[in-house]
Design a protein around this motif. Structure first.
Motif, PDB file in Angstrom:
ATOM      1  N   ARG A 141     -24.631  53.360  -4.269  1.00  0.00           N
ATOM      2  CA  ARG A 141     -23.420  52.835  -4.908  1.00  0.00           C
ATOM      3  C   ARG A 141     -23.428  51.324  -5.027  1.00  0.00           C
ATOM      4  O   ARG A 141     -22.668  50.760  -5.824  1.00  0.00           O
ATOM      5  N   ILE A 142     -24.272  50.636  -4.251  1.00  0.00           N
ATOM      6  CA  ILE A 142     -24.403  49.183  -4.408  1.00  0.00           C
ATOM      7  C   ILE A 142     -24.982  48.856  -5.782  1.00  0.00           C
ATOM      8  O   ILE A 142     -24.718  47.807  -6.372  1.00  0.00           O
ATOM      9  N   ASN A 143     -25.785  49.786  -6.305  1.00  0.00           N
ATOM     10  CA  ASN A 143     -26.284  49.734  -7.675  1.00  0.00           C
ATOM     11  C   ASN A 143     -27.213  48.545  -7.927  1.00  0.00           C
ATOM     12  O   ASN A 143     -27.181  47.924  -8.987  1.00  0.00           O
ATOM     13  N   GLU A 144     -28.043  48.252  -6.940  1.00  0.00           N
ATOM     14  CA  GLU A 144     -29.114  47.278  -7.104  1.00  0.00           C
ATOM     15  C   GLU A 144     -30.439  48.028  -7.018  1.00  0.00           C
ATOM     16  O   GLU A 144     -30.540  49.015  -6.282  1.00  0.00           O
ATOM     17  N   PRO A 145     -31.466  47.584  -7.748  1.00  0.00           N
ATOM     18  CA  PRO A 145     -32.740  48.323  -7.750  1.00  0.00           C
ATOM     19  C   PRO A 145     -33.286  48.602  -6.352  1.00  0.00           C
ATOM     20  O   PRO A 145     -33.758  49.710  -6.071  1.00  0.00           O
ATOM     21  N   GLU A 146     -33.216  47.598  -5.467  1.00  0.00           N
ATOM     22  CA  GLU A 146     -33.764  47.773  -4.124  1.00  0.00           C
ATOM     23  C   GLU A 146     -32.957  48.798  -3.323  1.00  0.00           C
ATOM     24  O   GLU A 146     -33.519  49.659  -2.636  1.00  0.00           O
ATOM     25  N   THR A 147     -31.647  48.688  -3.407  1.00  0.00           N
ATOM     26  CA  THR A 147     -30.816  49.610  -2.625  1.00  0.00           C
ATOM     27  C   THR A 147     -30.868  51.025  -3.193  1.00  0.00           C
ATOM     28  O   THR A 147     -30.787  52.001  -2.436  1.00  0.00           O
ATOM     29  N   ILE A 148     -30.989  51.140  -4.513  1.00  0.00           N
ATOM     30  CA  ILE A 148     -31.114  52.463  -5.115  1.00  0.00           C
ATOM     31  C   ILE A 148     -32.395  53.140  -4.634  1.00  0.00           C
ATOM     32  O   ILE A 148     -32.392  54.312  -4.254  1.00  0.00           O
ATOM     33  N   ALA A 149     -33.494  52.379  -4.619  1.00  0.00           N
ATOM     34  CA  ALA A 149     -34.769  52.937  -4.161  1.00  0.00           C
ATOM     35  C   ALA A 149     -34.693  53.381  -2.710  1.00  0.00           C
ATOM     36  O   ALA A 149     -35.165  54.471  -2.343  1.00  0.00           O
ATOM     37  N   GLU A 150     -34.068  52.566  -1.862  1.00  0.00           N
ATOM     38  CA  GLU A 150     -33.918  52.916  -0.454  1.00  0.00           C
ATOM     39  C   GLU A 150     -32.998  54.128  -0.288  1.00  0.00           C
ATOM     40  O   GLU A 150     -33.261  55.024   0.522  1.00  0.00           O
ATOM     41  N   GLY A 151     -31.935  54.151  -1.091  1.00  0.00           N
ATOM     42  CA  GLY A 151     -31.011  55.263  -1.019  1.00  0.00           C
ATOM     43  C   GLY A 151     -31.651  56.572  -1.453  1.00  0.00           C
ATOM     44  O   GLY A 151     -31.434  57.618  -0.827  1.00  0.00           O
ATOM     45  N   VAL A 152     -32.444  56.533  -2.518  1.00  0.00           N
ATOM     46  CA  VAL A 152     -33.110  57.741  -3.005  1.00  0.00           C
ATOM     47  C   VAL A 152     -34.087  58.267  -1.953  1.00  0.00           C
ATOM     48  O   VAL A 152     -34.210  59.478  -1.744  1.00  0.00           O
ATOM     49  N   GLU A 153     -34.757  57.343  -1.259  1.00  0.00           N
ATOM     50  CA  GLU A 153     -35.692  57.762  -0.203  1.00  0.00           C
ATOM     51  C   GLU A 153     -34.963  58.517   0.907  1.00  0.00           C
ATOM     52  O   GLU A 153     -35.430  59.559   1.384  1.00  0.00           O
ATOM     53  N   LEU A 154     -33.801  58.001   1.318  1.00  0.00           N
ATOM     54  CA  LEU A 154     -33.010  58.692   2.334  1.00  0.00           C
ATOM     55  C   LEU A 154     -32.468  60.024   1.799  1.00  0.00           C
ATOM     56  O   LEU A 154     -32.399  61.015   2.533  1.00  0.00           O
ATOM     57  N   LEU A 155     -32.095  60.014   0.533  1.00  0.00           N
ATOM     58  CA  LEU A 155     -31.594  61.246  -0.088  1.00  0.00           C
ATOM     59  C   LEU A 155     -32.670  62.326  -0.084  1.00  0.00           C
ATOM     60  O   LEU A 155     -32.391  63.497   0.181  1.00  0.00           O
ATOM     61  N   GLU A 156     -33.897  61.928  -0.360  1.00  0.00           N
ATOM     62  CA  GLU A 156     -35.002  62.888  -0.343  1.00  0.00           C
ATOM     63  C   GLU A 156     -35.230  63.442   1.057  1.00  0.00           C
ATOM     64  O   GLU A 156     -35.518  64.625   1.224  1.00  0.00           O
ATOM     65  N   GLN A 157     -35.091  62.577   2.061  1.00  0.00           N
ATOM     66  CA  GLN A 157     -35.247  63.043   3.440  1.00  0.00           C
ATOM     67  C   GLN A 157     -34.177  64.070   3.792  1.00  0.00           C
ATOM     68  O   GLN A 157     -34.462  65.093   4.422  1.00  0.00           O
ATOM     69  N   ALA A 158     -32.936  63.792   3.383  1.00  0.00           N
ATOM     70  CA  ALA A 158     -31.848  64.730   3.658  1.00  0.00           C
ATOM     71  C   ALA A 158     -32.047  66.034   2.895  1.00  0.00           C
ATOM     72  O   ALA A 158     -31.790  67.123   3.417  1.00  0.00           O
ATOM     73  N   ALA A 159     -32.520  65.946   1.651  1.00  0.00           N
ATOM     74  CA  ALA A 159     -32.769  67.152   0.855  1.00  0.00           C
ATOM     75  C   ALA A 159     -33.900  67.971   1.456  1.00  0.00           C
ATOM     76  O   ALA A 159     -33.850  69.208   1.445  1.00  0.00           O
ATOM     77  N   ASP A 160     -34.906  67.304   1.995  1.00  0.00           N
ATOM     78  CA  ASP A 160     -36.015  68.016   2.634  1.00  0.00           C
ATOM     79  C   ASP A 160     -35.544  68.814   3.842  1.00  0.00           C
ATOM     80  O   ASP A 160     -36.190  69.780   4.249  1.00  0.00           O
ATOM     81  N   LYS A 161     -34.421  68.400   4.415  1.00  0.00           N
ATOM     82  CA  LYS A 161     -33.846  69.121   5.545  1.00  0.00           C
ATOM     83  C   LYS A 161     -32.848  70.187   5.079  1.00  0.00           C
ATOM     84  O   LYS A 161     -32.102  70.747   5.873  1.00  0.00           O
ATOM     85  N   ASN A 162     -32.841  70.418   3.777  1.00  0.00           N
ATOM     86  CA  ASN A 162     -32.022  71.481   3.175  1.00  0.00           C
ATOM     87  C   ASN A 162     -30.521  71.240   3.282  1.00  0.00           C
ATOM     88  O   ASN A 162     -29.734  72.177   3.427  1.00  0.00           O
TER      89      ASN A 162
END
Length: 306
Positions: A141-162
């Motif tokens: 939601r900060i909507n900066e390229p760096e924070t979006i990339a970091e956020g997506v990485e965490l999102l993928e980790q959470a999704a991997d945990k179903n």
């Protein structure tokens, strides 16, 4: 005494990284239609109390929520805080996440944003999926390229945990190409898993992505992907104990599972059982936002894709 908050989604203690489409999201969100009388759950609550005192941080988190909500145990803010702190002391990411929310909202404890952030960081360090998801949304939601990339990485980790909410959010990003490179196949697979978990909103998006894949030329895998989506939509859901989960059984199974480790006697130093849940995303994924200032087990312990 009703256990509508306490017992929702106790399957977090048994969640694994594998996927088995046996429980719908709606069932996870509301596993009981009736109530659990205090006398019928007395044995299970007594066992969870003993396990919490013996060093199970996750049992302590459940006991703390029971005291906070008055579901299963008589409402008592002091005992709620005490047991939640026991859970944190025994390194339960579940307890860390709940107490973080309490500090953020000034519920049970006095509001302290810095302490809320510290506890959320600890839950993230413990790789607790709802904490990963919550931080991911904050960064995106900060909507900066760096924070979006970091956020997506965490999102993928959470999704991997179903975690259902994380899976759906990641599917939408992959589908639309917002924040990540567009990946229709990856999005389709996430939609397929979500459909099999009973996530209603994914059906609409699955049909949409099927149409998009059908319009692509020269892609030999498209027909197979579309067929898998159609198969998932057509599968009949398998319910657990009819149309409801047995709350009495869930409490008993949780207590027995923790007790079976043999680690929660007077010499125990505790352990972590990583759970997954579905935080409110505005989607029909079996989650609900607690009342203002109240972190309920609906938010903490629902939306599991086992």
């Amino acid at each position: 005494m009703r256990l509508s908050l306490l017992c929702v989604g106790l399957a977090f203690a048994f969640a694994t990284s594998s996927y088995s489409p046996t429980i719908t999201a709606n069932e996870m969100a509301n596993p009981i239609a009736g109530s659990c009388a205090e006398v019928s759950c007395e044995k299970e609550m007594r066992q969870l109390l003993r396990l919490a005192r013996g060093g199970s941080g996750d049992a302590a988190a459940i006991v703390g929520m029971a005291y906070a909500s008055g579901d299963g145990l008589e409402q008592n803010d002091k005992e709620a805080e005490r047991y939640m702190r026991i859970g944190v002391r025994y390194n339960s990411p579940v307890a860390m996440y709940i107490l973080s929310d309490w500090y953020l909202n000034g519920h049970i404890v006095e509001q302290d944003v810095e302490e809320s952030v510290r506890l959320l960081d600890l839950a993230i360090r413990g790789e607790y999926a709802p904490a990963l998801y919550k931080r991911a949304l904050q960064l995106i939601r900060i909507n900066e390229p760096e924070t979006i990339a970091e956020g997506v990485e965490l999102l993928e980790q959470a999704a991997d945990k179903n975690l259902v909410s994380a899976m759906f959010a990641l599917a939408r990003l992959k589908h639309t190409g917002v924040g990540v490179e567009q990946d229709l196949y990856g999005a389709a697979e996430l939609y397929r898993q979500l459909i099999m978990a009973g996530h209603t909103d994914s059906r609409h998006h699955a049909r949409q992505i099927s149409r998009e894949l059908a319009q692509l030329d020269g892609e030999t895998d498209n027909d197979e992907v579309i067929a898998r989506l159609l198969e998932a939509e057509g599968m009949e859901r398998i319910s657990v104990v009819g149309s409801q989960m047995n709350v009495h059984g869930r409490l008993g199974n949780l207590a027995n599972r923790l007790a079976a480790t043999g680690r929660y006697d007077s010499r125990s130093i505790g352990s972590r059982i990583r759970g997954v849940s579905c935080e409110d995303t505005g989607t029909n994924c079996g989650s609900s936002r607690p009342e203002a200032g109240q972190s309920s087990l609906n938010e903490v312990l629902t939306g599991v894709v086992e």
